[in-house]
Design an enzyme around this catalytic site. Sequence first.
Site, PDB file in Angstrom:
ATOM      1  NE  ARG A 150      20.294  29.348  -0.501  1.00  0.00           N
ATOM      2  CZ  ARG A 150      19.394  28.943   0.393  1.00  0.00           C
ATOM      3  NH1 ARG A 150      18.815  27.779   0.267  1.00  0.00           N
ATOM      4  NH2 ARG A 150      19.084  29.716   1.404  1.00  0.00           N
ATOM      5  CG  ASP A 165      17.112  31.250   3.302  1.00  0.00           C
ATOM      6  OD1 ASP A 165      16.909  32.447   3.472  1.00  0.00           O
ATOM      7  OD2 ASP A 165      18.230  30.715   3.328  1.00  0.00           O
TER       8      ASP A 165
END
Length: 222
Positions: A150, A165
Amino acid sequence: MKFDVLTLFPDMFECLNQSIIGRAKEKELIDINLINIRDFSNNKHKKVDDTPYGGGSGMVMMPDVVYRAYESVKTKDAKVIYMTPQGKKLDQKKVEDLAKQNHLIILCGHYEGIDQRVLDKIVDEEVSIGDYVLTGGELAAAVMADAIVRIIPGVISDEQSALSDSFQDNLLAAPVYTRPADYKGWKVPDILLSGHEAKIKEWELQQSLERTRKLRPDLLGE
Ligand code: ADE
């Protein structure tokens, strides 16, 4: 980036064909190659394990079978990672380090583990995903691969950015909201509807800090 996963249970990696990781594979941003260790057994019954020397319960994966599986994928610059609860605990920093590699060979043990001689010869690093014991390294390997993939450029769009994040800058992520702005009288914070980008950024940082202080003060060294 290329991943070669050595496993007795390749079907356990089906989860990596879904969603964001599945799309990264389709876009050829990554190549995840599943190698069934059993295919490298010379035994007519495809035996891959045997009882432990010295006695004890369970079965141990045999060195020759694992070594042949490794030889089928090894390259000069590959880093070999063995998933085991005794390894170094995976965190975002380790994920970032691993994401810089071109070629990872991930070795998954099952049953009581793998004959130590082959581990001593081929493993560069042992990684654990936490202080608990799984039935094998497969789920741990899938977790680690997901976390690495990711953050590979192009996998998540800049807008969604992996950078906003949790664990970026050692902070947890701010809370997120979507439509409707009022659901059963539960309102989205006004600031997010204001359209004032700088103030929103400031609010998000404030929320991140508050959340981290409350839930994970250890990340702030507190
Ligand atoms: N294999 C079994 N348990 C594990 C864990 N916690 N992390 C990595 N590999 C494992």
